[in-house]
Design an enzyme around this catalytic site. Structure first.
Site, PDB file in Angstrom:
ATOM      1  N   ARG A  94       0.864  -1.182   0.000  1.00  9.16           N
ATOM      2  CA  ARG A  94       0.000   0.000   0.000  1.00  9.16           C
ATOM      3  C   ARG A  94       0.900   1.232   0.000  1.00  9.16           C
ATOM      4  NH1 ARG A  94      -2.184  -3.574   3.544  1.00  9.16           N
ATOM      5  NH2 ARG A  94      -4.320  -4.231   3.076  1.00  9.16           N
ATOM      6  N   LYS A 127      -2.067  -0.398   7.786  1.00  5.46           N
ATOM      7  CA  LYS A 127      -3.510  -0.616   7.837  1.00  5.46           C
ATOM      8  C   LYS A 127      -3.894  -1.808   8.710  1.00  5.46           C
ATOM      9  CE  LYS A 127      -7.568  -1.502   5.012  1.00  5.46           C
ATOM     10  NZ  LYS A 127      -8.105  -1.673   3.673  1.00  5.46           N
ATOM     11  N   HIS A 146      -3.746   2.882  -5.135  1.00  2.00           N
ATOM     12  CA  HIS A 146      -3.905   1.427  -5.052  1.00  2.00           C
ATOM     13  C   HIS A 146      -3.738   0.744  -6.407  1.00  2.00           C
ATOM     14  CE1 HIS A 146      -4.537  -0.520  -1.295  1.00  2.00           C
ATOM     15  NE2 HIS A 146      -5.458  -1.344  -1.739  1.00  2.00           N
ATOM     16  N   ARG A 188      -0.527  -1.339  -6.584  1.00  2.00           N
ATOM     17  CA  ARG A 188      -0.684  -2.598  -5.857  1.00  2.00           C
ATOM     18  C   ARG A 188      -1.541  -3.589  -6.652  1.00  2.00           C
ATOM     19  NH1 ARG A 188      -0.768  -4.682  -0.370  1.00  2.00           N
ATOM     20  NH2 ARG A 188      -2.822  -5.404   0.284  1.00  2.00           N
ATOM     21  N   HIS A 208      -4.480 -10.955   2.616  1.00  2.00           N
ATOM     22  CA  HIS A 208      -5.942 -10.910   2.614  1.00  2.00           C
ATOM     23  C   HIS A 208      -6.495 -12.087   3.402  1.00  2.00           C
ATOM     24  CE1 HIS A 208      -6.183  -8.414  -1.346  1.00  2.00           C
ATOM     25  NE2 HIS A 208      -6.017  -7.650  -0.286  1.00  2.00           N
ATOM     26  N   TYR A 262      -9.190  -7.354  -6.241  1.00  2.00           N
ATOM     27  CA  TYR A 262      -7.931  -6.682  -6.534  1.00  2.00           C
ATOM     28  C   TYR A 262      -7.451  -6.949  -7.946  1.00  2.00           C
ATOM     29  CZ  TYR A 262      -6.260  -4.595  -2.221  1.00  2.00           C
ATOM     30  OH  TYR A 262      -6.075  -3.778  -1.165  1.00  2.00           O
TER      31      TYR A 262
END
Length: 192
Positions: A41, A71, A140, A143, A166, A175
């Site tokens: 990130r 995060k 993002h 990523r 995840h 994603y």
């Protein structure tokens, strides 16, 4: 938060890197290349210090980088591949003197502070626009681009799930930014 897309075209990725390299701003070039090659990130990229990537005692780049994700609070270890190391080396050469506690993506404002997330998004968006990348781009996107191209090269979703930290596959699938063109490619590939 708006949903952003990965950069699906390898040619556009290469155009983006050439554009940034040609601009002479090694910080911005390195930000994008590291983002594309680390799957971090942007908040974690901006918090990187030179001591995280460079072994000052051995006078060489580290092979792996360890971060605690801002995060999630989870620990992450990732390999610095050749493209990432090459970009960081270009920045190191441009800067000349670096300190173990200096932020890699140092702001011009203040003593030793990283650029802001706002500045990072501005760099990424304006650079993508300059080379004609039309997707909805955000921080993002770098990523997601890593995941998308990993998946296109056959990396299994469970590996990507682990790489991204995840907790379930549905998040990882989001994603990947799978498009109708990707689905159509499967139909073209599997003609029984």
């Amino acid at each position: 938060m708006e949903r952003v897309e990965p950069i699906r075209s390898v040619k556009k990725i290469n155009d983006l890197k050439k554009y940034l390299l040609g601009s002479g701003n090694m910080r911005n070039y390195t930000l994008v290349v590291l983002g594309l090659n680390s799957a971090l990130r942007v908040s974690d990229i901006l918090n990187l210090k030179w001591g995280d990537v460079f072994d000052f005692e051995e006078n060489r780049f580290k092979t792996h980088v360890y971060v605690k994700e801002k995060k999630t609070g989870k620990n992450k270890k990732f390999l610095l591949n050749q493209n990432a190391t090459g970009a960081i080396l270009k920045l190191k050469r441009k800067l000349g003197h670096i300190n173990i506690l200096d932020y890699i993506f140092k702001s011009r404002e203040g003593q030793n502070k990283p650029i802001t997330r706002y500045m990072a998004i501005k760099i990424i968006k304006s650079s993508c626009e300059a080379v004609g990348i039309k997707e909805h781009i955000g921080c993002h996107s770098l990523r997601k681009t890593f995941g998308y191209h990993s998946w296109k090269k056959g990396v299994p979703i469970p590996i990507l799930m682990e790489l991204y930290n995840h907790s379930n596959q549905s998040i990882t699938k989001l994603y990947l930014g799978i498009s109708q063109d990707d689905i159509d490619d499967v139909y073209r590939l599997i003609e029984l």
